[in-house]
Design a protein around this motif. Structure first.
Motif, mmCIF file in Angstrom:
data_model
loop_
_atom_site.group_PDB
_atom_site.id
_atom_site.type_symbol
_atom_site.label_atom_id
_atom_site.label_comp_id
_atom_site.label_asym_id
_atom_site.label_seq_id
_atom_site.Cartn_x
_atom_site.Cartn_y
_atom_site.Cartn_z
ATOM 1 N N THR A 1 -64.718 49.601 58.437
ATOM 2 C CA THR A 1 -64.241 50.412 59.545
ATOM 3 C C THR A 1 -63.143 49.658 60.268
ATOM 4 O O THR A 1 -62.881 48.498 59.984
ATOM 5 C CB THR A 1 -65.422 50.771 60.497
ATOM 6 O OG1 THR A 1 -64.969 51.742 61.427
ATOM 7 C CG2 THR A 1 -65.945 49.556 61.222
ATOM 8 N N GLY A 2 -62.480 50.290 61.209
ATOM 9 C CA GLY A 2 -61.415 49.633 61.961
ATOM 10 C C GLY A 2 -60.566 50.643 62.687
ATOM 11 O O GLY A 2 -60.770 51.855 62.581
ATOM 12 N N ILE A 3 -59.587 50.138 63.444
ATOM 13 C CA ILE A 3 -58.663 51.006 64.184
ATOM 14 C C ILE A 3 -57.312 50.326 64.298
ATOM 15 O O ILE A 3 -57.205 49.093 64.339
ATOM 16 C CB ILE A 3 -59.201 51.348 65.595
ATOM 17 C CG1 ILE A 3 -58.258 52.352 66.283
ATOM 18 C CG2 ILE A 3 -59.397 50.091 66.437
ATOM 19 C CD1 ILE A 3 -58.829 52.950 67.546
ATOM 20 N N ILE A 4 -56.273 51.151 64.340
ATOM 21 C CA ILE A 4 -54.915 50.702 64.637
ATOM 22 C C ILE A 4 -54.311 51.756 65.555
ATOM 23 O O ILE A 4 -54.582 52.949 65.397
ATOM 24 C CB ILE A 4 -54.080 50.522 63.345
ATOM 25 C CG1 ILE A 4 -52.695 49.943 63.658
ATOM 26 C CG2 ILE A 4 -53.958 51.810 62.556
ATOM 27 C CD1 ILE A 4 -51.903 49.547 62.394
ATOM 28 N N TYR A 5 -53.551 51.323 66.568
ATOM 29 C CA TYR A 5 -52.968 52.294 67.505
ATOM 30 C C TYR A 5 -51.661 51.768 68.092
ATOM 31 O O TYR A 5 -51.415 50.552 68.105
ATOM 32 C CB TYR A 5 -53.944 52.626 68.638
ATOM 33 C CG TYR A 5 -54.399 51.440 69.453
ATOM 34 C CD1 TYR A 5 -53.647 50.945 70.520
ATOM 35 C CD2 TYR A 5 -55.590 50.801 69.155
ATOM 36 C CE1 TYR A 5 -54.069 49.862 71.248
ATOM 37 C CE2 TYR A 5 -56.022 49.719 69.885
ATOM 38 C CZ TYR A 5 -55.264 49.245 70.946
ATOM 39 O OH TYR A 5 -55.689 48.156 71.662
ATOM 40 N N LYS A 6 -50.839 52.706 68.554
ATOM 41 C CA LYS A 6 -49.593 52.375 69.236
ATOM 42 C C LYS A 6 -49.259 53.526 70.167
ATOM 43 O O LYS A 6 -49.434 54.691 69.815
ATOM 44 C CB LYS A 6 -48.459 52.173 68.232
ATOM 45 C CG LYS A 6 -47.138 51.747 68.871
ATOM 46 C CD LYS A 6 -46.083 51.465 67.815
ATOM 47 C CE LYS A 6 -44.787 50.995 68.433
ATOM 48 N NZ LYS A 6 -43.781 50.684 67.396
ATOM 49 N N GLY A 7 -48.790 53.201 71.364
ATOM 50 C CA GLY A 7 -48.459 54.248 72.310
ATOM 51 C C GLY A 7 -47.550 53.763 73.423
ATOM 52 O O GLY A 7 -47.136 52.603 73.451
ATOM 53 N N THR A 8 -47.246 54.670 74.322
ATOM 54 C CA THR A 8 -46.473 54.342 75.515
ATOM 55 C C THR A 8 -47.201 54.901 76.721
ATOM 56 O O THR A 8 -47.908 55.906 76.637
ATOM 57 C CB THR A 8 -45.046 54.935 75.467
ATOM 58 O OG1 THR A 8 -45.134 56.350 75.316
ATOM 59 C CG2 THR A 8 -44.230 54.350 74.333
ATOM 60 N N ALA A 9 -47.027 54.222 77.840
ATOM 61 C CA ALA A 9 -47.630 54.664 79.094
ATOM 62 C C ALA A 9 -46.631 54.423 80.210
ATOM 63 O O ALA A 9 -45.785 53.529 80.127
ATOM 64 C CB ALA A 9 -48.919 53.890 79.370
ATOM 65 N N SER A 10 -46.713 55.255 81.247
ATOM 66 C CA SER A 10 -45.821 55.085 82.401
ATOM 67 C C SER A 10 -46.624 55.234 83.682
ATOM 68 O O SER A 10 -47.681 55.877 83.703
ATOM 69 C CB SER A 10 -44.680 56.107 82.356
ATOM 70 O OG SER A 10 -45.191 57.420 82.331
ATOM 71 N N THR A 11 -46.111 54.629 84.718
ATOM 72 C CA THR A 11 -46.785 54.706 86.002
ATOM 73 C C THR A 11 -46.706 56.124 86.538
ATOM 74 O O THR A 11 -45.739 56.847 86.305
ATOM 75 C CB THR A 11 -46.147 53.737 87.018
ATOM 76 O OG1 THR A 11 -44.748 54.002 87.087
ATOM 77 C CG2 THR A 11 -46.367 52.295 86.616
#
Length: 185
Positions: free
Chosen positions: A161-171
């Motif tokens: 099992t496992g996970i990989i992620y990428k994203g963006t966030a803003s205030t």
């Protein structure tokens, strides 16, 4: 004279909104903390099984997993994103792409922001594809001030099992920032 006041007000308004706006990119990495151990990397298991992030929306991210429990059925583990660990104001997740095995919940401060079951993913093989989390949620995801962005993975089988992620966030603009903008205008 009125023209100068208008220009000054616009400049103040722009300065006030830019002072409070911040966008960050976050990715899974071996320095993110797993529930049972520090630094969990799914390394040689990606060949011909898990998605290779190069050339996808996940590029730059690493597969993570707690190696001590990765083959135990029903075991749940957690990875939290260090770049979004207890922010000093609310953050909006603008984009988020994942690949995981087997079931995934994204949580913060006890709230479930996204819940994706492997069988909801086309073909039932979420570890082999890039998944846009916003295809599975109905509203924007907000990480509240002082919270953490947690990825909870449950191994529904008894395989890797496992996970990989990428994203963006803003205030998220606070009322004070909006008030300053209003004063500026």
């Amino acid at each position: 004279m009125n023209f100068q006041k208008l220009i000054a007000a616009l400049m103040l308004g722009l300065a006030s909104t830019s002072a409070f706006a911040a966008t960050i990119t976050f990715v899974s990495a071996i320095d993110d903390k797993c529930r049972y151990m520090t630094g969990c990397l799914l390394n040689d298991q990606t060949t011909n099984t898990y998605i290779d992030p190069i050339g996808t929306e996940l590029e730059g991210a690493s597969w993570v997993q707690p190696t001590g429990v990765w083959k135990e059925a029903g075991v749940e583990y957690r990875v939290w994103e260090l770049d979004l660990n207890r922010p000093n104001q609310d953050m909006r997740i603008d984009s988020l792409f994942v690949s995981f095995d087997d079931d995934l919940q994204i949580r913060s401060k006890g709230k479930i922001l996204a819940d994706i079951n492997r069988y909801d993913v086309a073909g039932g093989n979420p570890w082999a594809q890039v998944i846009n989390v916003y295809d599975y949620v109905n509203s924007s995801m907000i990480l509240e001030k002082g919270g953490r962005l947690n990825f909870w993975v449950t191994n529904s089988g008894n395989g890797p099992t496992g996970i990989i992620y990428k994203g963006t966030a803003s205030t998220v603009s606070e009322p004070a920032a909006v008030a300053i903008l209003g004063l500026g205008l």
